[in-house]
Design a protein around this motif. Structure first.
Motif, short mmCIF file in Angstrom:
data_model
loop_
_atom_site.label_atom_id
_atom_site.label_comp_id
_atom_site.label_asym_id
_atom_site.label_seq_id
_atom_site.Cartn_x
_atom_site.Cartn_y
_atom_site.Cartn_z
N HIS A 22 4.42 -22.51 -16.15
CA HIS A 22 4.53 -21.57 -17.26
C HIS A 22 5.91 -20.92 -17.21
O HIS A 22 6.44 -20.62 -16.13
CB HIS A 22 3.43 -20.52 -17.19
N SER A 23 6.48 -20.68 -18.38
CA SER A 23 7.85 -20.17 -18.44
C SER A 23 7.99 -18.79 -17.84
O SER A 23 9.09 -18.40 -17.40
CB SER A 23 8.34 -20.16 -19.89
N THR A 24 6.92 -18.01 -17.78
CA THR A 24 7.00 -16.64 -17.28
C THR A 24 6.73 -16.54 -15.79
O THR A 24 6.90 -15.46 -15.21
CB THR A 24 6.00 -15.75 -18.04
N GLN A 25 6.33 -17.61 -15.14
CA GLN A 25 6.04 -17.60 -13.70
C GLN A 25 7.24 -18.16 -12.95
O GLN A 25 7.46 -19.37 -12.93
CB GLN A 25 4.78 -18.42 -13.40
N ALA A 26 8.02 -17.25 -12.34
CA ALA A 26 9.26 -17.67 -11.67
C ALA A 26 8.98 -18.55 -10.47
O ALA A 26 9.81 -19.43 -10.14
CB ALA A 26 10.06 -16.44 -11.26
N GLU A 27 7.85 -18.34 -9.77
CA GLU A 27 7.55 -19.13 -8.58
C GLU A 27 7.23 -20.58 -8.91
O GLU A 27 7.17 -21.42 -7.99
CB GLU A 27 6.39 -18.50 -7.81
N GLU A 28 7.02 -20.93 -10.16
CA GLU A 28 6.72 -22.30 -10.55
C GLU A 28 7.97 -23.08 -10.97
O GLU A 28 7.86 -24.20 -11.45
CB GLU A 28 5.71 -22.31 -11.70
N TRP A 29 9.15 -22.47 -10.75
CA TRP A 29 10.40 -23.11 -11.15
C TRP A 29 11.38 -23.11 -9.98
O TRP A 29 11.32 -22.25 -9.11
CB TRP A 29 11.03 -22.38 -12.35
N MET A 30 12.28 -24.08 -9.99
CA MET A 30 13.34 -24.15 -8.98
C MET A 30 14.68 -24.36 -9.68
O MET A 30 14.76 -24.94 -10.79
CB MET A 30 13.09 -25.31 -8.01
N THR A 31 15.73 -23.87 -9.04
CA THR A 31 17.07 -23.99 -9.60
C THR A 31 17.64 -25.37 -9.32
O THR A 31 17.54 -25.89 -8.21
CB THR A 31 18.00 -22.92 -9.00
N ILE A 32 18.22 -26.00 -10.34
CA ILE A 32 18.84 -27.32 -10.19
C ILE A 32 20.22 -27.15 -9.56
O ILE A 32 21.04 -26.35 -10.03
CB ILE A 32 18.96 -28.02 -11.55
N LEU A 33 20.47 -27.87 -8.49
CA LEU A 33 21.77 -27.82 -7.83
C LEU A 33 22.75 -28.69 -8.62
O LEU A 33 22.47 -29.87 -8.89
CB LEU A 33 21.67 -28.31 -6.39
N ILE A 34 23.89 -28.14 -9.00
CA ILE A 34 24.90 -28.85 -9.79
C ILE A 34 26.16 -28.97 -8.96
O ILE A 34 26.74 -27.95 -8.56
CB ILE A 34 25.18 -28.13 -11.12
N GLN A 35 26.58 -30.19 -8.69
CA GLN A 35 27.78 -30.46 -7.91
C GLN A 35 28.79 -31.16 -8.80
O GLN A 35 28.68 -32.36 -9.06
CB GLN A 35 27.45 -31.31 -6.68
N LYS A 36 29.77 -30.40 -9.26
CA LYS A 36 30.80 -30.96 -10.13
C LYS A 36 31.96 -31.51 -9.30
O LYS A 36 31.94 -31.45 -8.07
CB LYS A 36 31.30 -29.88 -11.10
N CYS A 37 32.96 -32.02 -10.01
CA CYS A 37 34.12 -32.60 -9.34
C CYS A 37 34.87 -31.51 -8.59
O CYS A 37 35.09 -30.40 -9.12
CB CYS A 37 35.04 -33.28 -10.34
N SER A 38 35.29 -31.83 -7.38
CA SER A 38 35.98 -30.84 -6.56
C SER A 38 37.46 -30.72 -6.92
O SER A 38 38.09 -29.70 -6.64
CB SER A 38 35.84 -31.19 -5.07
N VAL A 39 38.02 -31.75 -7.56
CA VAL A 39 39.45 -31.73 -7.90
C VAL A 39 39.64 -30.87 -9.13
O VAL A 39 38.94 -31.02 -10.13
CB VAL A 39 39.97 -33.16 -8.15
N GLN A 40 40.58 -29.94 -9.09
CA GLN A 40 40.85 -29.05 -10.21
C GLN A 40 41.64 -29.77 -11.29
O GLN A 40 42.29 -30.80 -11.06
CB GLN A 40 41.62 -27.80 -9.73
N ALA A 41 41.59 -29.20 -12.48
CA ALA A 41 42.31 -29.77 -13.62
C ALA A 41 43.80 -29.61 -13.43
O ALA A 41 44.29 -28.58 -12.95
CB ALA A 41 41.87 -29.09 -14.90
N VAL A 42 44.54 -30.62 -13.84
CA VAL A 42 46.00 -30.60 -13.76
C VAL A 42 46.54 -30.82 -15.16
O VAL A 42 46.25 -31.84 -15.78
CB VAL A 42 46.54 -31.68 -12.80
N ASN A 43 47.34 -29.88 -15.68
CA ASN A 43 47.85 -29.96 -17.04
C ASN A 43 49.27 -30.47 -17.02
O ASN A 43 50.23 -29.72 -16.84
CB ASN A 43 47.79 -28.59 -17.71
N CYS A 44 49.43 -31.75 -17.15
CA CYS A 44 50.76 -32.35 -17.30
C CYS A 44 50.57 -33.71 -17.94
O CYS A 44 49.55 -34.36 -17.76
CB CYS A 44 51.49 -32.47 -15.97
N THR A 45 51.56 -34.16 -18.65
CA THR A 45 51.44 -35.40 -19.42
C THR A 45 51.57 -36.64 -18.56
O THR A 45 51.13 -37.71 -18.94
CB THR A 45 52.51 -35.43 -20.52
#
Length: 540
Positions: free
Chosen positions: A402-425
């Motif tokens: 149920h959407s109102t029961q916090a104990e019935e939900w878990m947080t999704i772990l999100i692992q994005k790219c570790s390399v930072q953006a580089v702005n150059c042509t």
């Protein structure tokens, strides 16, 4: 002279004649529609001279007439000149009507209609296709119903209209722009447009310009019957809108090839937000040009928690959709969908089903962000495409969470790219090209009825370097894997059981006695045979 080919010429002239029998004035009006064809059709061969009548002393045409036998005409009230003459043989009298004489005026003088007489004549001669302006004003309900046209309002001209979704017509598939978009009617249509002069249509035809699909008008939250107030207007948000079409080297660029409306609604409160996305292409103007356009309407709502069916109770059922939540709004987990041309759909997505591994691949267009030239813009566009319109934050542990029961939900772990953006042509930009959704689950509860529940989930992105100016599309892949983490216990050990030989039917005692008797007889015969053998040995 007789002619049987005068019927097509004669009938329009004889139609004003009213054929009424003299002896049945009261009965004929009821039976005339059925009797008249039976009277006239058998008598077609009785048509008299249809050509010009000629005077006995010359060969020049005097009057053009069409004639039938006088016996066929009971009464005539036609205002046109008629004659009763005899046929050349003098046997029958002919009823003749004068035709094709420019000197004769068969039309009555038209009446002069004044403004005061207009309503009187309208009531007498008007038909259902002619309605007074006050009678065509639409009457709307207090809220949109499924299938109702979506109303739009043009602020500059104060005009109320409808949001359109063009469709194809006939075998040619040409676009018809008058089709209204129906509320809650999520569907996609496609049609073809043909341009005789592309150089002119490229900059003047509004169907090719993305701005014509969201600028200059607003969408009304609910239908209106009187005044449009500001609180009822919903502005259309364009997502990465392209520029205006223009001709370059005999090619019309930035032409709209696909329009996708995403409309958020909330029950009887009506439409809450509207966004539009575009796909553009180029058209060559060497000859008569054509373009296939696609139009999509997608309706969605944030309050789906009470509408989504359970995916199990309590544990997940194999094949049921995974439940995710974003800011408390429940929905189904989904991944990218590939169109027929290999591109990633901006509307359709595959639903992730519990226990079933999946893998999809498609191409994401980077044309709008290539002009920006920022690596961060490319990364955000790809991340947003992977996650969908509403990114997932929490995952339901069981299928009946149920959407109102916090104990019935878990947080999704999100692992994005570790390399930072580089702005150059000249540098490479690390962009996500693969999303692997890893889900760990197990079975809990009784061995006789185990329930499946999720232990953890992770979004794992894999990145690759991308040159800014080398490509306009990026191939991406999404993989979903389910890993069973069930730790099965040892089978339970019980106390040793005695093996009881109990009777299994009512005939058991009789079979036992019968078997004992047979065994006794066999033993007695054996003993007797042994005695005979021994006696023979000792006697001899």
């Amino acid at each position: 002279m007789r002619s049987c080919g005068a019927l097509p010429v004669l009938l329009p002239v004889l139609l004003p004649m009213v054929l009424l029998p003299m002896v049945l004035p009261m009965v004929l009006p009821a039976v005339l529609p059925a009797v008249l064809p039976m009277v006239l059709l058998p008598s077609l061969s009785a048509l008299g001279p249809a050509g010009p009548s000629r005077p006995s002393g010359g060969s020049s045409r005097s009057v053009s007439q069409a004639c039938v036998k006088k016996s066929l005409i009971f009464r005539s009230n036609t205002p046109y000149p008629t004659d009763i003459i005899s046929d050349p043989g003098g046997r029958d009298l002919l009823f003749c009507v004068r035709l094709d004489d420019p000197k004769l005026n068969y039309f009555q003088q038209p009446q002069d209609i004044k403004e005061s007489d207009f309503v009187k004549f309208l009531e007498k001669y008007g038909r259902h296709s002619f309605l007074a302006p006050l009678q065509v004003q639409p009457s709307f309900s207090a809220f949109y119903r499924a299938g109702d046209p979506i109303l739009i309002y043009f602020e500059s001209s104060s005009v109320l209209s409808m949001l359109r979704q063009p469709v194809k017509m006939g075998a040619s598939g040409l676009c018809v722009d008058g089709n209204p978009a129906g509320f809650l009617d999520s569907k996609s249509t496609s049609c073809i447009r043909i341009f005789a002069d592309l150089s002119k249509s490229c900059v003047t035809d509004p169907v090719l310009d993305a701005a014509s699909y969201y600028r200059g008008f607003t969408v009304l939250k609910v239908p209106v019957n009187d005044i449009v107030v500001q609180s009822m207007k919903v502005n259309i948000t364009a997502v990465s809108p392209p520029g205006a079409p223009h001709m370059k080297d005999n090619i019309c660029t930035n032409v709209v090839s696909e329009v996708i409306y995403e409309i958020e609604y909330s029950g009887t409160s009506g439409i809450q937000s509207v966004s539009v996305r575009f796909k553009v292409s180029n058209i060559s103007g060497n000859s008569t040009s054509s373009l296939q356009q696609h139009f999509t309407m997608h309706f969605w709502t944030r309050s789906l928690s009470h509408r989504l069916p359970r995916s199990g109770n309590p544990g997940y059922i194999t094949g049921a959709p995974l439940l995710i939540a974003n800011s408390g709004a429940m929905q189904h987990m989904s991944i990218l969908w590939s169109e027929s041309d290999g591109s990633c759909s901006q509307f359709f997505r595959h639903t992730v089903q519990f226990g079933r591994n999946m893998r999809t691949g498609c191409k994401i267009s980077l044309s709008p962000v290539l002009e920006d030239g920022k690596c961060s813009s490319m990364q955000q566009k790809l991340y947003k495409a992977f996650q969908g319109m509403n990114g997932a934050e929490d995952l339901a542990i069981t299928g009946s969470a149920h959407s109102t029961q916090a104990e019935e939900w878990m947080t999704i772990l999100i692992q994005k790219c570790s390399v930072q953006a580089v702005n150059c042509t000249s540098c490479s930009c690390m962009v996500p090209v693969t999303l692997e959704i890893q889900i760990l689950w197990t079975k809990v509860g009784l061995l006789s009825n185990p329930q499946s529940q999720i232990l953890g989930a992770r979004y794992f992105y894999q990145c690759q370097p991308l040159k800014f100016l080398n490509t306009s599309t990026v191939p991406v892949t999404t993989v979903v894997t389910f890993t069973d983490m069930t730790d099965w216990p040892e089978p339970p050990r019980g106390q040793p059981q005695m093996y009881w030989k109990l009777p299994f039917d009512i005939f058991f005692p009789f079979r036992v006695a019968l078997n004992v008797e047979r065994s006794y007889r066999g033993d007695l015969a054996g003993y007797f045979l042994l005695i005979l053998i021994m006696s023979s040995i000792f006697c001899f």
